[in-house]
Write a protein that holds these residues in place. Structure first.
Motif, short mmCIF file in Angstrom:
data_model
loop_
_atom_site.label_atom_id
_atom_site.label_comp_id
_atom_site.label_asym_id
_atom_site.label_seq_id
_atom_site.Cartn_x
_atom_site.Cartn_y
_atom_site.Cartn_z
N LYS A 574 28.22 -4.91 5.77
CA LYS A 574 29.60 -4.91 6.23
C LYS A 574 29.68 -4.83 7.76
CE LYS A 574 31.65 -5.33 2.35
NZ LYS A 574 32.32 -6.61 2.05
N ILE A 575 28.80 -4.03 8.35
CA ILE A 575 28.76 -3.95 9.82
C ILE A 575 28.40 -5.32 10.40
CG2 ILE A 575 27.51 -2.98 11.79
CD1 ILE A 575 27.26 -0.37 10.19
N ALA A 576 27.39 -5.95 9.79
CA ALA A 576 26.98 -7.27 10.25
C ALA A 576 28.12 -8.28 10.11
CB ALA A 576 25.76 -7.72 9.45
N LEU A 577 28.84 -8.21 8.98
CA LEU A 577 29.96 -9.11 8.76
C LEU A 577 31.02 -8.96 9.86
CD1 LEU A 577 31.57 -11.07 6.84
CD2 LEU A 577 32.53 -9.01 5.82
N CYS A 578 31.30 -7.72 10.22
CA CYS A 578 32.28 -7.48 11.28
C CYS A 578 31.83 -8.08 12.60
CB CYS A 578 32.54 -5.98 11.44
SG CYS A 578 33.44 -5.24 10.06
N TYR A 579 30.54 -7.88 12.92
CA TYR A 579 30.03 -8.45 14.17
C TYR A 579 30.12 -9.98 14.16
CZ TYR A 579 28.23 -4.19 16.37
OH TYR A 579 28.13 -2.97 16.99
N ARG A 580 29.85 -10.59 13.00
CA ARG A 580 29.95 -12.05 12.92
C ARG A 580 31.37 -12.51 13.19
NH1 ARG A 580 28.26 -15.59 8.22
NH2 ARG A 580 28.73 -17.15 9.81
N ASN A 581 32.34 -11.80 12.60
CA ASN A 581 33.73 -12.18 12.78
C ASN A 581 34.23 -11.87 14.19
OD1 ASN A 581 35.25 -13.17 10.18
ND2 ASN A 581 33.78 -11.63 9.48
N LEU A 582 33.53 -10.96 14.87
CA LEU A 582 33.88 -10.65 16.26
C LEU A 582 33.11 -11.53 17.23
CD1 LEU A 582 34.01 -6.74 15.96
CD2 LEU A 582 35.95 -8.27 16.36
N LYS A 583 32.45 -12.58 16.69
CA LYS A 583 31.69 -13.56 17.48
C LYS A 583 30.55 -12.91 18.26
CE LYS A 583 34.80 -16.52 16.16
NZ LYS A 583 34.50 -17.32 14.94
N GLN A 584 29.85 -11.98 17.59
CA GLN A 584 28.66 -11.35 18.18
C GLN A 584 27.48 -11.55 17.22
OE1 GLN A 584 29.23 -7.38 19.97
NE2 GLN A 584 31.43 -7.59 19.56
N PRO A 585 27.00 -12.82 17.10
CA PRO A 585 25.95 -13.10 16.12
C PRO A 585 24.64 -12.35 16.36
CG PRO A 585 26.31 -14.98 17.58
CD PRO A 585 27.42 -14.02 17.83
N GLN A 586 24.33 -12.03 17.62
CA GLN A 586 23.09 -11.31 17.90
C GLN A 586 23.12 -9.91 17.29
OE1 GLN A 586 20.20 -12.59 19.54
NE2 GLN A 586 19.45 -10.75 18.52
N LYS A 587 24.24 -9.20 17.46
CA LYS A 587 24.38 -7.87 16.86
C LYS A 587 24.40 -7.97 15.33
CE LYS A 587 25.06 -4.41 18.56
NZ LYS A 587 24.14 -3.34 18.94
N ALA A 588 25.09 -9.01 14.82
CA ALA A 588 25.13 -9.20 13.38
C ALA A 588 23.72 -9.40 12.83
CB ALA A 588 26.02 -10.39 13.03
N LEU A 589 22.93 -10.21 13.54
CA LEU A 589 21.56 -10.49 13.10
C LEU A 589 20.73 -9.21 13.02
CD1 LEU A 589 19.44 -12.61 12.35
CD2 LEU A 589 18.96 -12.89 14.81
N GLU A 590 20.91 -8.33 13.99
CA GLU A 590 20.16 -7.06 13.98
C GLU A 590 20.42 -6.28 12.70
OE1 GLU A 590 21.13 -4.78 17.45
OE2 GLU A 590 20.74 -6.46 18.82
N TYR A 591 21.67 -6.23 12.28
CA TYR A 591 22.01 -5.46 11.08
C TYR A 591 21.58 -6.17 9.80
CZ TYR A 591 24.39 -1.77 13.60
OH TYR A 591 24.66 -0.69 14.41
N TYR A 592 21.67 -7.53 9.81
CA TYR A 592 21.18 -8.25 8.63
C TYR A 592 19.66 -8.09 8.49
CZ TYR A 592 25.63 -10.62 7.68
OH TYR A 592 26.93 -10.90 7.36
N ARG A 593 18.95 -8.07 9.61
CA ARG A 593 17.49 -7.87 9.57
C ARG A 593 17.18 -6.48 9.00
NH1 ARG A 593 14.87 -12.62 9.65
NH2 ARG A 593 14.99 -13.75 11.63
N GLU A 594 17.99 -5.51 9.39
CA GLU A 594 17.77 -4.16 8.87
C GLU A 594 18.05 -4.11 7.37
OE1 GLU A 594 18.90 0.43 10.17
OE2 GLU A 594 19.62 -1.27 11.38
N ALA A 595 19.11 -4.82 6.94
CA ALA A 595 19.42 -4.87 5.51
C ALA A 595 18.32 -5.60 4.75
CB ALA A 595 20.76 -5.58 5.31
N GLU A 596 17.69 -6.59 5.41
CA GLU A 596 16.61 -7.35 4.78
C GLU A 596 15.43 -6.45 4.42
OE1 GLU A 596 14.12 -11.47 5.73
OE2 GLU A 596 14.70 -10.13 7.39
#
Length: 741
Positions: A574-596
């Motif tokens: 959900k945090i990653a999703l918010c970052y994606r919608n806020l046009k911050q793909p680098q931050k989103a990627l960090e959280y998706y990597r952690e979820a991975e």
């Protein structure tokens, strides 16, 4: 002066008074008096305005007056009283509503001095005549007496409904009416509705007091109507009630009773639930009924309908049922959902009965609020109750808790249109269902006290809903079901609800379950700030804001939830999703990597990692993620699209062509056809490219303008893949000619 202008003036003046802006309130009140042509009120207005100006003068001069606040509050109350009189007088002159039309036509008021004893006399005579029921002449006499009594009760209803402020005689009469053992309970609850309608139209402390008394009545049929009426009045007059201390005083006394809190929570949730009625109607009309129509032609033969009443019918499930519903695969799920909504008390019958309010019974305004009772003379005048089937049917309908009073009357009056065998069949089926329901209700009452009271309040709210939505003259009444019913935000009940966090939490959870995310977020936020902090509440608050597209606030809540280690993978996503919608793909990627790291083979996580890499321009890395998804789920067609696009962006044109061809052969959308055009152009197949571009515009929901706007966005990628920039305008003009053909 139009009704709309009157309403605007009234609302404006009320707002000024509740916000203690007396100067503009007096200014607008003077305008309302003059424009409504009621000069008799000018003297009283002048006295109030002059008193206020003196008070202001003494205050500025520093003269100490220990009574100043008392005088100030008294002035506000007096101003409200004058406003009510002026507004009422104006509406009597100009309003076309049913209420004021009846007021203008109203004859002499009822003489209440002997009215109660007259009503009691009818009831006493009825009890006496019931002993002689077998004598036909006495039965006829009894029917006449019942009709006369009901007409007197209706006259009383109209008297109370159309009264502004109840005087001492009227107040004493109503109190005695409730206390009388000879007045039937349905008539007492009926008069409670009159009090509610009267109070909604014209503010009166005495009406509040009578409703408080009615809530303390031993019969839930009366007490629950009174509670519903009180909540409607609390909501309508919320800003004003603080100036009448006797009202919050009575409420505080009630608040000491745990049963009151339980009933309060139930009725508030029922009011919120009423906002679902239109959605339920739409669901039934658009989903359930069409599915049933699909199977109805063959249903009778498939389940051997004629043998359903056979004594030999066993308890086994019909093996044909599964075959029946294969033609409408979603129907079983929809019917189960329908049943669950019905058990929750949702208003599932509004659409079914909305067309059955045309019977003469509903021509009498008060009958929209009449509780259902089998001995109502309106029923015996319409149906032959000596017919055993009719008699049994009425008794069954009487005990049905899932039908509101209004619908029960509709059901009864429609019986004459049914053949006798159908009535017999329906009566038997309903009786069996009602017996089961009654058993279940009795069991639930033991484990959940107040269940019966909840059914009664819910029926009354549904009666009100039918009135405000279906009555032919509904436009002349303020629709209470257009209100938000955010009692937690109100002064009168807000503090009571906030004292008991369990009630507030239940209300929030109900809002949340029904997708009222704004209201749910307000309550969750309050609970987090004032009651408790928990990971679940933060997550739900975040989810509410996410659904409201407020991703910054959602992100803040999800980050706070992260501290509680509650379902961490879900929270990271959900945090990653918010970052994606806020046009911050680098931050989103960090959280998706952690979820991975918590779930390496999760397809959604891999897809989102690919999307972030794509947004960051790391196309080769994005391809790796997408191929991993394809490897883990070979049949997943959704991944073809990003694989095709990334392949094109990194110059793997043949690979891109293969994947886009799969999409074109399946169910291509406008982007698939456009992207295939890009690939064809990049490999030199201009004619094919034009053909795909044309299909993209002509075969999908793409407009020509949207196509060219998106093409402009893709242009840099086309040039990177070898398209000559100078050829672009020529190619696009050729496309325009193609499209015109």
């Amino acid at each position: 002066m139009t009704e709309k202008e009157q309403n605007i003036q009234y609302t404006t003046i009320s707002k000024h008074l509740t916000e203690r802006r007396l100067k503009p309130a007096f200014d607008h009140l003077e305008i309302l008096i003059k424009e409504s042509e009621q000069p008799l009120f000018l003297d009283e207005w002048r006295n109030l305005e002059q008193t206020y100006s003196y008070m202001l003068k003494y205050t500025v001069e520093g003269i100490r007056d220990p009574e100043r606040q008392k005088v100030y509050r008294s002035l506000i109350v007096s101003a409200f009283n004058l406003l009510d009189q002026v507004y009422d007088g104006s509406r009597k002159k100009f309003s076309s509503s049913l209420e004021y039309e009846k007021m203008r036509m109203q004859k002499d008021q009822i003489d209440l001095s002997a009215y109660l004893s007259d009503l009691e006399h009818y009831e006493f005579e009825d009890d006496l005549n019931s002993l002689l029921e077998e004598v036909e002449v006495e039965r006829h006499k009894r029917a006449e007496g019942a009709s006369e009594l009901q007409q007197k009760i209706v006259n009383l209803f109209n008297h109370i409904w159309l009264s502004n402020k109840l005087n001492a005689e009227e107040s004493d009469f109503i109190a005695g009416f409730y206390q009388s053992n000879l007045i039937a309970v349905p008539y007492k609850s009926f008069i409670t509705s009159a009090l509610m309608l009267s109070l909604i139209r014209y503010f009166d402390v005495t009406k509040f007091a009578l409703l408080f008394d009615a809530y303390k009545n031993e019969f839930p049929e009366i007490s629950q109507r009174a509670l519903v009426a009180l909540l409607v009045a609390f909501y309508k007059y919320d800003d004003r009630i603080e100036y009448y201390p006797e009202i919050p005083g009575r409420l505080a006394l009630l608040n000491e009773d745990p049963e009151f809190k339980r009933n309060l929570e139930t009725v508030i949730i029922q009011f919120i639930q009423s906002k679902e009625t239109e959605k339920i109607q739409k669901k039934i009309t658009d989903e359930i009924i069409p599915e049933m129509i699909k199977i109805s032609p063959n249903l009778k033969d498939k389940i051997n309908l004629d043998s359903l009443m056979d004594d030999s019918l066993g308890e086994d499930e019909n093996p044909e049922w599964e075959k029946i519903f294969k033609d409408a695969p979603g129907l079983m799920n929809k019917m189960e959902e329908f049943s669950e909504m019905q058990m929750e008390g949702a208003d599932v019958f509004m659409s079914s009965f909305s067309m059955l309010k045309m019977f003469p019974f509903f021509n009498e305004f008060s009958n929209w609020f009449m509780p259902f009772f089998a001995s109502n003379p309106a029923i015996s005048r319409t149906l032959d109750l000596k017919d055993d089937v009719n008699s049994r049917f009425i008794k069954v309908i009487d005990m049905a808790p899932v039908l509101c009073n209004s619908d029960k009357y509709s059901f009864c009056f429609s019986l004459n249109n049914l053949p006798a065998e159908n009535r017999e069949f329906m009566a038997e089926g309903m009786k069996a269902e009602m017996d089961q329901f009654k058993e279940l209700q009795e069991d639930e009452e033991l484990t959940e006290p107040g269940k019966k009271a909840g059914f009664i309040s819910n029926q009354f709210i549904q009666d009100l809903y039918r009135f405000y939505k279906l009555h032919p003259r509904k436009g002349g009444f303020e629709d209470i079901f257009s209100w938000r019913f955010d009692f937690h935000n109100k002064i009168t009940l807000g503090e009571i609800l906030k004292e008991d966090d369990s009630i507030l939490r239940n209300i929030a959870e109900y809002y949340f379950s029904k997708n009222y995310y704004q209201e749910a977020a307000e309550v969750f936020d309050y609970l987090l700030r004032n009651i408790e902090k928990s990971g679940e509440l933060y997550q739900k608050l975040g989810y509410c804001h996410q659904q409201l597209n407020d991703f910054e606030t959602a992100l803040e809540a999800y980050k706070k939830a992260e501290l509680y280690e509650l379902n961490r993978k879900w929270n990271l996503n959900k945090i990653a999703l918010c970052y994606r919608n806020l046009k911050q793909p680098q931050k989103a990627l960090e959280y998706y990597r952690e979820a991975e790291t918590l779930d390496e083979e999760n397809l959604n996580i891999q897809l989102n990692i690919g999307h972030c890499l794509l947004e960051l321009g790391e196309y080769e890395e994005a391809l790796k993620s997408y191929f991993k998804v394809e490897y883990l789920a070979p049949g997943n067609k959704k991944v073809w699209r990003p694989i095709g696009w990334c392949s094109f962006l990194v110059g793997k044109k043949k690979q891109a062509e293969n994947y886009f061809q799969k999409l074109v052969d399946d169910e291509p959308n406008k982007h698939d056809l456009m992207n295939m055009g890009h690939v064809q152009w990049s490999i030199g197949n201009r004619k094919n490219a034009l053909d795909f571009y044309k299909k993209s515009i002509t075969q999908t929901e793409f407009t020509e303008q949207e196509f060219f706007e998106l093409f402009e966005e893709d242009l840099s990628h086309l040039i990177t893949q070898g398209i000559d920039r100078e050829d672009v305008p020529i190619m696009l003009d050729q496309l325009r000619y193609f499209v015109e053909e």
